[in-house]
Design a protein around this motif. Structure first.
Motif, mmCIF file in Angstrom:
data_model
loop_
_atom_site.group_PDB
_atom_site.id
_atom_site.type_symbol
_atom_site.label_atom_id
_atom_site.label_comp_id
_atom_site.label_asym_id
_atom_site.label_seq_id
_atom_site.Cartn_x
_atom_site.Cartn_y
_atom_site.Cartn_z
ATOM 1 N N GLY A 60 9.298 39.821 -3.681
ATOM 2 C CA GLY A 60 9.935 40.753 -4.594
ATOM 3 C C GLY A 60 11.408 40.458 -4.730
ATOM 4 O O GLY A 60 11.972 39.604 -4.041
ATOM 5 N N ALA A 61 12.066 41.170 -5.657
ATOM 6 C CA ALA A 61 13.511 41.106 -5.907
ATOM 7 C C ALA A 61 14.002 39.688 -6.152
ATOM 8 O O ALA A 61 14.976 39.242 -5.532
ATOM 9 C CB ALA A 61 14.274 41.737 -4.744
ATOM 10 N N PRO A 62 13.395 38.905 -7.055
ATOM 11 C CA PRO A 62 13.927 37.567 -7.322
ATOM 12 C C PRO A 62 15.284 37.644 -8.006
ATOM 13 O O PRO A 62 15.526 38.490 -8.867
ATOM 14 C CB PRO A 62 12.864 36.947 -8.236
ATOM 15 N N SER A 63 16.183 36.759 -7.610
ATOM 16 C CA SER A 63 17.537 36.709 -8.178
ATOM 17 C C SER A 63 17.935 35.251 -8.325
ATOM 18 O O SER A 63 18.027 34.524 -7.326
ATOM 19 C CB SER A 63 18.520 37.458 -7.275
ATOM 20 N N ILE A 64 18.168 34.813 -9.552
ATOM 21 C CA ILE A 64 18.498 33.421 -9.817
ATOM 22 C C ILE A 64 19.988 33.198 -9.604
ATOM 23 O O ILE A 64 20.816 34.090 -9.829
ATOM 24 C CB ILE A 64 18.071 33.034 -11.252
ATOM 25 N N SER A 65 20.334 32.021 -9.125
ATOM 26 C CA SER A 65 21.732 31.686 -8.857
ATOM 27 C C SER A 65 22.491 31.489 -10.162
ATOM 28 O O SER A 65 21.891 31.270 -11.224
ATOM 29 C CB SER A 65 21.807 30.421 -8.000
ATOM 30 N N PRO A 66 23.816 31.552 -10.136
ATOM 31 C CA PRO A 66 24.579 31.374 -11.382
ATOM 32 C C PRO A 66 24.330 30.048 -12.070
ATOM 33 O O PRO A 66 24.386 29.975 -13.308
ATOM 34 C CB PRO A 66 26.036 31.502 -10.912
ATOM 35 N N ASP A 67 24.051 28.959 -11.324
ATOM 36 C CA ASP A 67 23.783 27.675 -11.964
ATOM 37 C C ASP A 67 22.339 27.517 -12.396
ATOM 38 O O ASP A 67 21.979 26.509 -13.014
ATOM 39 C CB ASP A 67 24.170 26.525 -11.032
ATOM 40 N N GLY A 68 21.476 28.477 -12.081
ATOM 41 C CA GLY A 68 20.099 28.457 -12.548
ATOM 42 C C GLY A 68 19.185 27.506 -11.816
ATOM 43 O O GLY A 68 18.084 27.222 -12.315
ATOM 44 N N GLN A 69 19.559 27.022 -10.637
ATOM 45 C CA GLN A 69 18.744 26.043 -9.920
ATOM 46 C C GLN A 69 18.086 26.594 -8.664
ATOM 47 O O GLN A 69 17.231 25.927 -8.087
ATOM 48 C CB GLN A 69 19.610 24.830 -9.542
#
Length: 709
Positions: free
Chosen positions: A392-401
């Motif tokens: 749960g709670a996925p959060s992508i990094s600012p660079d999207g990787q």
């Protein structure tokens, strides 16, 4: 006060299951740090004492093992972990709930809320206290703002605090703070004054526009038919009346996200498209000026190139669903029922190009979808760990990787981790001892559940009770989906075990040795498993347990290729577990003495069957083809496993049974040296000879020349 807290933590356990598991994970603006809150509940260990040994009733059974000690005292901690390094900074620790943190505008400070009780005499069902906002710009630099001085919270309301996250305006002047309590609400705080300037009842998920001139929040309103609907509201900077956005789609529970220009929002909704008679899950763009709702992409289409992770499963494709809105999508037949979405989560990178969505549909397995909004394509569908673990709670990094996520675990809920979306390499975050222990116990418990359902297909023999939960290396040979899952979990756990132990780790060395033994064995590192077994075997105090570990040592010898030593141990175990009890039965022919079978004798019988030449050859044939590397699991054949099968070491070079022995016999251009080794098959003798000619002696068949070594 401690006794009251222990009683309260038991009440909070069920509530935290649905709150801390979904608590947000916050990336710093530069993507170098990840801030989060962890709750450690009072609970027993996930693994019981002696978990490697299955419970089998034997004739001379040993005393039952004592229950594992409990972790006493719930703790709430706010951490900041550095990305790509085993470094974590403890921001705050309390016995009382802490909210999820958010980064300041400068990316160097953290803001979070904390509950402080009025007195030490805390009631188990109703606690009075205040809710503070803490702005921490350094390890010893904190600024506390009292926001709500008088609150009476029940256990469920206290547990919900961890899911609340304050939102700071881009200029750093205002703070939108979700209010804890029975009814939802958002309070607007002026940071330089430390005062509440506005309260919005019923508001959830506040979010500031990129220019800081507007605030978005969601309200759940009940319609005339009794069904609740989510309405998006926009509040101007003057803090006047909020204006609702008119939409004709059903918004899901994923919080809406501002677009980069601040003129529209992105939201997950269930829509009904033209020519279709059912709803589907889409990412839509809603304009602030009551313009048309534009579909961005569909979350039900198949990923480009199929799933990259074999542990993932494609969601059910609805008729008419396609990869994107740039192509014509033919209408599909009407369905009996619409999609029932249990939960939805959406996360975008800094440029709002890469997207991670997790749409949980009833009756389907969990998985993350990595999408590219610009191309309107789904890159892949994957589960970072194992389908049996809830994320749960996925959060992508600012660079999207990279995507950060939480994993549900009993006792300590919402364990943090992050995954590289290109390689699917997972890194577990364990800033303290309790988190590290629960991570290892969770992965071991998941692997043990997979082993319980293991069905040896290569052997073709009846499965019997094992001495330990670990099967023989012969049984798990080959390209088996369960083996891929086990190796992946063991590889991830080994990465955590190789990290330096946290300062507050209090695990016993024997417990660590059992976990290391378990994961080294599943990884196929039998030399390391042999060394771990010596430490575990030293604790055995009864003969039965020693025999069980001796069976495991025989399995390790099989993995190391020392088959003769393994057969010697199996023979010894067979003699030690031979039935020695008898009973007299009355039969029509008189008294008969019968032998009472010893269940422990199945251990040696099971190992003897795996050591049979036929079983070894069948398992060996499965390993010849290798293993696919789709999950990032290296092609691995345990060194020396099959060396003792026919007295020679396997050669990876091609072997041809009828290669001529002399270079001249093969014709021009043939080089016999490039093949090397001896021939696997000797040319057969001719079965029939031609009849001799008249007056000529019969021709005797000659043996073929011996092959060159």
């Amino acid at each position: 006060m401690l006794s009251s807290l222990i009683g309260l933590s038991r009440v909070l356990a069920s509530s935290l299951l649905a709150t801390s598991f979904a608590a947000p994970l916050e990336w710093s603006p530069n993507g170098q740090w990840l801030a989060f809150t962890i709750t450690d509940l009072e609970s027993t260990s996930i693994l019981r004492d002696g978990w490697l040994l299955p419970q089998v009733e034997l004739v001379s059974s040993a005393p039952a093992a004592a229950a594992a000690p409990s972790r006493v005292g719930a703790k709430h901690r706010v951490w900041a972990s550095k990305f790509g390094a085993n470094e974590s900074v403890l921001i705050e620790e309390s016995r009382w709930p802490l909210s999820s943190p958010t980064w300041g505008v400068d990316g160097r400070s953290l803001i979070f809320g904390r509950f402080v009780p009025v007195s030490d005499d805390a009631d188990q069902t109703l606690v009075r206290g205040r809710y503070e906002v803490v702005v921490q710009s350094g390890l010893d630099q904190k600024k506390v703002i009292v926001v709500l001085p008088e609150l009476d919270l029940e256990a469920e309301q206290l547990a919900a605090i961890i899911g609340l996250k304050p939102e700071i305006s881009p200029d750093g002047r205002y703070l939108a703070l979700p209010r804890p309590g029975k009814s939802a609400g958002v309070v607007m705080v002026r940071l330089d004054q430390g005062a509440v300037v506005k309260t919005i009842d019923g508001a959830r998920h506040p979010s500031w526009a990129p220019n800081g001139l507007r605030l978005l929040f969601v309200q759940e309103l009940e319609g005339r038919t009794g069904e609740s609907a989510r309405v998006v509201n926009i509040l101007n900077r003057d803090l006047g009346s909020a204006r609702p956005l008119k939409t004709n789609v059903a918004l899901l529970d994923a919080p809406p996200i501002w677009s980069l220009d601040g003129q529209s929002i992105l939201a997950v909704a269930q829509t009904t498209r033209a020519g279709m008679h059912h709803t589907q899950v889409d990412l839509v763009r809603i304009g602030l000026d009551s313009g048309p709702i534009l579909p961005v992409m569909n979350f039900e289409g198949p990923p480009m190139g199929g799933p990259r992770n074999r542990n993932a499963r494609l969601p059910m494709r609805r008729p008419g669903a396609g990869p994107g809105f740039g192509q014509a999508i033919p209408p599909g037949p009407a369905l009996a029922a619409d999609l029932v979405v249990a939960k939805s989560t959406l996360s975008l990178d800094r440029e709002q190009e890469q997207c991670v969505a997790m749409i949980e549909i009833d009756g389907q397995e969990q998985s993350m979808r990595w999408c590219n909004i610009r191309t309107q394509r789904s890159a892949k569908l994957f589960h970072p760990l194992d389908l049996t673990l809830k994320i749960g709670a996925p959060s992508i990094s600012p660079d999207g990787q990279t995507v950060a996520f939480r994993v549900e675990a009993p006792g300590m809920l919402g364990l943090p981790a992050y995954c590289d979306m290109a390689t699917e390499a997972v890194t577990l975050i364990a800033p303290d001892g309790p988190t590290q222990r629960v991570w290892l116990e969770l992965l071991a418990s998941c692997s043990a559940d997979i082993l319980k359902t293991w069905s040896p297909q290569a052997l073709g023999v009846k499965s019997v009770a094992r001495a330990t939960i670990l099967p023989s290396p012969v049984e798990i040979a080959g390209n088996n989906p369960r083996q891929i899952r086990l190796r992946r979990l063991a590889k991830i756990a080994n990465g955590l075990l190789n990290q330096p132990a946290p300062a507050d780790a209090h695990d016993e060395p024997t417990s660590q040795a059992e976990l290391r033994l378990f994961f080294d064995y599943l990884r196929g590192d039998y030399s390391a498993a042999d060394a771990r077994l010596a430490a575990v075997e030293a604790r055995a105090i009864d003969p039965e347990t020693r025999l069980r570990w001796l069976c495991l040592r025989a399995q390790i010898l099989i993995g190391q290729g020392e088959l003769e030593r393994a057969r010697g141990l199996v023979d010894y175990i067979a003699r030690a577990t031979r039935p020695q009890s008898y009973e007299i039965e009355d039969t029509p022919l008189g008294p008969v003495m019968a032998t009472i079978p010893n269940p422990a004798s199945d251990w040696s019988n099971d190992l003897a069957q795996t050591l049979h030449d036929g079983a070894l050859r069948r398992s060996r044939s499965q390993l010849v083809g290798g293993m696919a590397d789709g999950e990032g699991i290296e092609n691995f054949t345990p060194p020396g496993v099959w060396e003792g099968l026919d007295g020679r070491v396997l050669d990876a070079r091609p072997q041809f049974p009828f290669v001529p022995n002399e270079q001249g016999d093969a014709g021009e251009g043939f080089d016999a040296a490039r093949f090397g080794g001896r021939m696997l098959v000797t040319p057969p003798r001719p079965r029939f000879t031609e009849p001799p000619m008249p007056n000529e002696p019969p021709v005797q068949p000659t043996a073929p020349p011996a092959p060159r070594l």
